[in-house]
Design a protein around this motif. Structure first.
Motif, short mmCIF file in Angstrom:
data_model
loop_
_atom_site.label_atom_id
_atom_site.label_comp_id
_atom_site.label_asym_id
_atom_site.label_seq_id
_atom_site.Cartn_x
_atom_site.Cartn_y
_atom_site.Cartn_z
N ILE A 242 0.90 -1.18 0.02
CA ILE A 242 0.12 -0.06 0.09
C ILE A 242 0.71 1.29 -0.02
O ILE A 242 0.39 2.40 0.06
CB ILE A 242 -1.00 0.06 1.35
N ASP A 243 2.25 0.94 -0.18
CA ASP A 243 3.08 2.44 0.03
C ASP A 243 4.08 2.18 -1.39
O ASP A 243 5.24 1.66 -1.03
CB ASP A 243 3.64 2.42 1.14
N TYR B 133 3.65 0.58 -13.61
CA TYR B 133 2.06 0.44 -13.32
C TYR B 133 1.64 1.89 -13.47
O TYR B 133 0.71 2.21 -13.80
CB TYR B 133 2.07 -0.09 -11.97
N ALA B 134 2.38 2.96 -12.77
CA ALA B 134 2.02 4.23 -12.56
C ALA B 134 1.78 4.96 -13.84
O ALA B 134 0.84 6.03 -13.87
CB ALA B 134 2.62 5.03 -11.64
N ASP C 183 2.92 8.58 -4.92
CA ASP C 183 2.24 8.79 -3.59
C ASP C 183 0.73 9.11 -3.57
O ASP C 183 0.06 9.72 -2.77
CB ASP C 183 2.93 10.00 -2.51
N ASP C 184 0.11 9.15 -4.95
CA ASP C 184 -1.00 9.29 -5.17
C ASP C 184 -2.04 8.34 -4.33
O ASP C 184 -1.53 7.22 -4.47
CB ASP C 184 -1.57 9.22 -6.62
N SER D 120 -0.86 4.54 -3.85
CA SER D 120 -0.60 4.42 -2.62
C SER D 120 -1.47 4.69 -1.41
O SER D 120 -1.64 5.68 -0.75
CB SER D 120 0.84 5.13 -2.10
N PRO D 121 -2.43 3.78 -1.35
CA PRO D 121 -3.61 4.08 -0.33
C PRO D 121 -3.26 4.23 1.15
O PRO D 121 -4.13 4.90 1.84
CB PRO D 121 -4.32 2.67 -0.20
N LEU D 122 -2.07 4.07 1.20
CA LEU D 122 -1.65 4.49 2.72
C LEU D 122 -1.87 5.99 2.85
O LEU D 122 -2.00 6.58 4.15
CB LEU D 122 -0.10 3.90 2.90
#
Length: 318
Positions: free
Chosen positions: A197-198, A226-227, A233-234, A238-240
């Protein structure tokens, strides 16, 4: 990743089962990432890794007895799996496979779905989401929201559990962030297993466990593929770093030799600070993805089923 013949940096600690101790001696082969623009190289890496992963899983894990079928959900390929010993829960599970956001499609997805169905006791929709190099972000998250919307059409939100392992934990958590942003209701619960998640790799264990866990010291090359140019950090990547106050009750799992432990711990603390019910389960000496069918893994599976039972409904009796 290290040569499989290389000795472990640290021996297994006392207290592990013999099976878990032996599993720590098995080291995966080294992976070399292609250059960002080497499309054919990425395709070959994905094909080779998928074949290797299936071979390893077939060696160390016995597939649970289950019924499975392939389905198309508004253009998204998925598998529906029901374990032979499925519980009497009314709920279904929406599950996302691991594989560093580029691996684990097809038969690997189905196989992982069978283990997810067995551990949760729920009929499981394992999503064969699209991945790079052909389909970078937002394809995987688009597929996730598509299947979630369909399940919401067919089930009450309180009868849906969202889960995922590793990269699948990333997709599951990002789905909850995006679903909330789009005004969709939250599911009954979330089960995030060693979640990635990070993608910025900012946590402590990305440094302290580098060379100890079986993961490469960094996977930034994959994450950037992937990004597709979006900042890592979007919150959808990165849901964290998202607002987590709307999350459902969440089960989090990692291990003391899992390089993604820091992200899992930080996610737990952030959920708790937001007032969300969250459990954190950390396995002694457990590497990323677990030991593979050992008593320690079975103990965690029992905890997953306990958590699921506590947050879902039984089938109504007549």
């Amino acid at each position: 990743m290290r040569d499989p013949a290389q000795s472990l940096p640290f021996p297994p600690p006392t207290g592990l089962s013999d099976e878990a101790a032996r599993s720590l001696e098995q080291r995966p082969p080294e992976i070399h990432f292609p250059e960002a623009d080497d499309y054919a190289g990425w395709q070959k890496l994905v094909a080779d890794w998928n074949a290797e992963a299936m071979a390893r899983l077939s060696e160390v894990l016995k597939e649970p007895q289950s019924d499975s079928r392939e389905i198309d959900v508004d253009g998204v390929h998925a598998y529906v799996v029901r374990a032979a010993d499925a519980s009497d829960r009314k709920a279904v599970q929406l599950y996302f496979h691991g594989g560093a956001l580029i691996f684990g499609s097809g038969e690997s997805c189905r196989l992982e779905g069978t283990f997810a169905a067995a551990s949760s006791g729920l009929e499981t929709y394992a999503v064969d989401y699209r991945m790079p190099p052909e389909h970078p972000y937002p394809a995987a998250l688009d597929d996730a929201i598509t299947v979630y919307r369909r399940l919401l059409d067919e089930h009450e939100p309180r009868d849906i559990v969202v889960g995922g392992a590793s990269a699948g934990g990333n997709i599951a958590a990002a789905l909850l962030v995006r679903a909330y942003d789009e005004g969709l209701p939250m599911p009954a619960a979330a089960v995030l297993l060693t979640p990635g998640i990070d993608l910025t790799e900012s946590g402590d264990t990305f440094r302290t466990l580098a060379g100890i866990d079986e993961l490469p010291p960094t996977m930034k090359a994959i994450y950037q593929l992937y990004a597709a140019g979006r900042p890592l950090d979007d919150p959808y990547l990165s849901p964290l770093f998202a607002d987590l106050s709307h999350f459902p009750p969440t089960y989090l799992q990692s291990g003391t030799r899992d390089m993604l432990l820091s992200g899992t711990v930080r996610m737990h603390r952030k959920l708790r600070a937001a007032g969300v019910e969250a459990e954190l389960h950390v396995g002694e000496a457990m590497p990323h993805g677990g030991f593979g069918g050992t008593p320690e893994d079975e103990e965690l599976n029992k905890e997953i089923r306990r958590f699921v039972v506590a947050h879902t409904r039984s089938v109504a009796r007549r």
